[in-house]
Design an enzyme around this catalytic site. Structure first.
Site: not given
Length: 428
Positions: A14-15, A107, A138, A192, A207, A304
């Site tokens: 996706t990324v 991460k 963000i 996940e 994170k 996303g």
């Protein structure tokens, strides 16, 4: 104009696909903003012929991500495969050893190997960037390393797992049990492959450990994060917390104290009218408190294709512009080993229990609290059911040690019909 910046992208899920789309659709804009073109030289993924909705025919293909990371026509290795070890780590190490810059969204890898990778990057003059690893779109890493660099950071906290926030929000809004909300999130593809990474707080703990390193100048210490997932939160807790003016969130909190670094990722109550209390669905929020700036709130999509690819491109653009920043905001050899400290900064607590329906039961509980030095702020008793009386208590600020002493005392009163639930109330 400068020579193009050439990327090698490993991982086309996706990324990774989102990054390719941005580079193809916004090439002219990116060139204007960076002062140089940004191009893809080669890509790598597990499956070559999969339909990803975007053409890859103009890029060289490497089956081995390590080979991709060391190609002569790759300036920046973009690692989007995931996994704390294995091919991702091997390829990142190969890129850094070759003096190539690395951008990653991984991460787990950084939480477990961040210090060693930061040292490797600095030894070869490379940079290692990971904005996409924390809170999706963000720009919290950039805020801590750059925008707030003139501050002593006092506290970092936030909701950093959108799946957990979705589950807790659905429990409240739709009156669902935890199991029903979990099943709904699973059906929507939010979890996940190993759901415990989400609902067990592990993903969010990764994170938090990265943010702590930047905020407090310590080596990444994921193993020192106190982890508690949301599996024990009931619909009764959701409703009764709301009745007292709170909402329950899986909240990460990190602060440096005289005893050491506190890092906890656990269900907490926050005021319903606070920014964190109003956070709905899969959105993330990070709250940072600095001695000069006070409190700032960063809110946005936590996952996303678009948001996470946007974060990847932010790092790529900084490299294209010539910005060189240490991995965790200061030289790796200046990062101090973290001295872990249990989260014991005084705070109010929410207690829920059920007492035997007999005279003096409530007085015995109040006495147990008082003998441990825990004072009651508010208390609410609900209608009796099956010879037991549900009771809610909100304490004044107290330490966890004092609270644990009080809970042990409550267990000896002989009036407890169920083990008490204790959740910290984080003051926002």
């Amino acid at each position: 104009m400068s020579q193009p910046l050439r990327l090698g992208i490993a991982g086309l899920g996706t990324v990774g696909t989102g990054v390719v789309k941005i580079l193809r659709q916004k090439a002219a804009l990116l060139t204007e903003r960076a002062g140089r073109a940004i191009e893809i030289s080669a890509v790598s993924a597990r499956t070559r012929d999969k339909d990803r909705g975007v053409s890859l025919s103009s890029y060289a293909w490497e089956d081995d991500p390590v080979a991709l990371a060391t190609r002569d026509d790759v300036d920046v290795f973009v690692e989007l495969m995931g996994g704390s070890d294995g091919p991702a780590k091997a390829a990142v190490e190969a890129a850094l050893k070759a003096g190539k810059d690395v951008v990653t969204a991984n991460k787990a890898m950084l939480a477990h190997h961040g210090q060693a990778l930061a040292e490797l990057a600095e030894s070869t003059g490379a940079v290692l960037r990971f904005e996409a690893a924390v809170a999706g779109g963000i720009p919290v890493i950039k805020a801590l390393t750059e925008g707030l660099a003139g501050n002593e950071i006092e506290r970092v906290m936030g909701v950093m797992n959108g799946t957990c926030n979705y589950i807790l929000t659905r429990m409240e809004d739709a009156g669902l049990s935890y199991d029903a909300a979990f099943a709904e999130a699973d059906a929507l593809g939010y979890l996940e492959a190993d759901p415990q990474l989400d609902v067990g707080g592990i993903d969010a703990g990764h994170k938090l450990s990265l943010l702590s390193s930047i905020a407090f100048g310590t080596q990444v210490a994921f193993d020192a994060v106190e982890l508690e997932g949301i599996g024990s939160v009931t619909i009764e807790d959701i409703r009764q917390a709301a009745d007292m003016g709170f909402r329950i969130k899986l909240l990460g909190v990190a602060r440096m104290t005289g005893r050491g670094l506190e890092q906890s990722m656990a269900p907490c109550l926050v005021p319903a009218n606070s920014p964190l209390g109003q956070l709905q669905g899969g959105t993330n929020m990070v709250v940072i408190e600095g001695d000069q700036v006070g409190q700032i709130v960063l809110r946005g999509a936590g996952a996303g294709e678009g948001p996470t690819a946007s974060a990847v491109m932010g790092d790529v653009m900084d490299i294209a512009r010539g910005l060189r920043v240490s991995t965790f905001g200061r030289p790796a050899d200046a990062l101090k080993p973290a001295v872990p400290a249990m989260a014991s900064t005084p705070a109010p607590y929410y207690l829920r229990t059920a007492l035997a329906d007999k005279p003096g039961a409530l007085a015995k509980v109040a006495t147990a609290l008082g003998e441990a030095g825990v004072s009651i702020n508010r208390m609410r008793q609900y209608d009796h059911t099956n010879d037991s009386a549900p009771v809610l208590i909100v304490t004044h600020r107290t330490t966890r040690a004092a609270l644990d002493q009080a809970l042990a005392g409550m267990e000896t009163t002989g009036v407890m019909m169920s083990p008490p639930v204790a959740l910290r109330i984080e003051e926002v």
